[in-house]
Design a protein around this motif. Structure first.
Motif, mmCIF file in Angstrom:
data_model
loop_
_atom_site.group_PDB
_atom_site.id
_atom_site.type_symbol
_atom_site.label_atom_id
_atom_site.label_comp_id
_atom_site.label_asym_id
_atom_site.label_seq_id
_atom_site.Cartn_x
_atom_site.Cartn_y
_atom_site.Cartn_z
ATOM 1 N N LEU A 121 1.451 -3.621 -31.721
ATOM 2 C CA LEU A 121 0.085 -3.661 -30.098
ATOM 3 C C LEU A 121 1.672 -4.672 -29.606
ATOM 4 O O LEU A 121 2.290 -5.177 -29.603
ATOM 5 N N VAL A 122 1.602 -3.882 -28.301
ATOM 6 C CA VAL A 122 1.880 -4.603 -27.254
ATOM 7 C C VAL A 122 0.860 -5.170 -26.483
ATOM 8 O O VAL A 122 0.363 -4.785 -25.876
ATOM 9 N N LEU A 123 1.248 -6.673 -25.686
ATOM 10 C CA LEU A 123 0.952 -6.920 -25.050
ATOM 11 C C LEU A 123 1.734 -7.587 -24.093
ATOM 12 O O LEU A 123 2.566 -8.038 -24.062
ATOM 13 N N TRP A 124 1.161 -7.310 -22.815
ATOM 14 C CA TRP A 124 1.981 -7.487 -20.816
ATOM 15 C C TRP A 124 1.188 -9.270 -21.035
ATOM 16 O O TRP A 124 0.033 -9.045 -20.659
ATOM 17 N N ILE A 125 2.691 -8.814 -20.970
ATOM 18 C CA ILE A 125 2.248 -11.067 -20.797
ATOM 19 C C ILE A 125 2.947 -11.887 -18.973
ATOM 20 O O ILE A 125 4.154 -10.154 -18.722
ATOM 21 N N ASN A 126 2.838 -12.842 -18.659
ATOM 22 C CA ASN A 126 3.871 -12.961 -17.339
ATOM 23 C C ASN A 126 4.209 -14.474 -18.073
ATOM 24 O O ASN A 126 4.459 -15.021 -19.380
ATOM 25 N N GLU A 127 5.656 -15.019 -17.141
ATOM 26 C CA GLU A 127 6.423 -15.296 -18.105
ATOM 27 C C GLU A 127 5.238 -16.931 -18.051
ATOM 28 O O GLU A 127 5.347 -17.865 -19.010
ATOM 29 N N GLU A 128 3.799 -17.371 -17.229
ATOM 30 C CA GLU A 128 3.149 -18.392 -18.012
ATOM 31 C C GLU A 128 1.822 -18.664 -18.894
ATOM 32 O O GLU A 128 2.128 -19.310 -20.044
ATOM 33 N N ILE A 129 2.325 -17.214 -19.293
ATOM 34 C CA ILE A 129 1.508 -16.519 -20.283
ATOM 35 C C ILE A 129 1.808 -16.750 -21.743
ATOM 36 O O ILE A 129 1.384 -17.426 -23.013
#
Length: 167
Positions: A121-129
């Motif tokens: 499972l690949v979660l695409w996140i940003n720095e805030e997340i």
């Protein structure tokens, strides 16, 4: 393995990150693993996903979360049904209205992910997340080996944003 060395529009750093992501998915095939892909640019996320699906022989599914999503587990089970893809990419976390609640519920239900999903499972996140995962879902976040970063140099980020605006 996926051949990415001559992919267009890739910097050496992002090509290396894309290869790490492809390798992590390949190693985890057939079993649950959590992979965090950190990228602050949505357009870059799409580019990497396109490269992976173009050069991969595997069955990579993608889910773009609705802003109204309330639990990650429910969004995944609704989207995939009884199928078990070879890998699943989750994008759109940054658009979820009740993100804190979604992250907290993910942490609470974390054992269901391992019981029900036999794929990376690949979660695409940003720095805030990423920061929110550390604070609100530390147990779930700890399942990820290391975060794969798709950092874009500032001069390229401006170019990508300008291309997105003009498109």
């Amino acid at each position: 393995m996926i051949s990415l060395s001559n992919s267009e529009n890739n910097t050496p750093g992002s090509t290396a990150a894309t290869k790490r992501l492809a390798r992590a998915m390949m190693v985890s095939a057939g079993e649950f693993s959590l992979i965090l892909a950190c990228c602050n640019c949505v357009e870059r996320q799409k580019q990497v996903l396109n490269v992976l699906t173009e050069f991969s022989s595997g069955d990579i599914h993608e889910i773009l979360l609705s802003p109204a999503a309330d639990t990650l587990y429910a969004a995944i089970t609704t989207a995939i049904g009884d199928t078990q893809p070879e890998a699943l990419m989750i994008r759109g976390l940054e658009s979820v209205m009740e993100l804190n609640q979604l992250i907290i519920s993910t942490n609470i239900m974390r054992n269901q992910f391992r019981k029900e999903f036999r794929f990376p499972l690949v979660l695409w996140i940003n720095e805030e997340i990423l920061c929110k995962l550390v604070w609100l879902a530390p147990d779930f976040k700890d399942w990820a080996a290391s975060t794969i970063r798709f950092d874009i140099p500032q001069n390229q980020l401006v170019e990508v944003e300008q291309q997105a605006i003009s498109a």
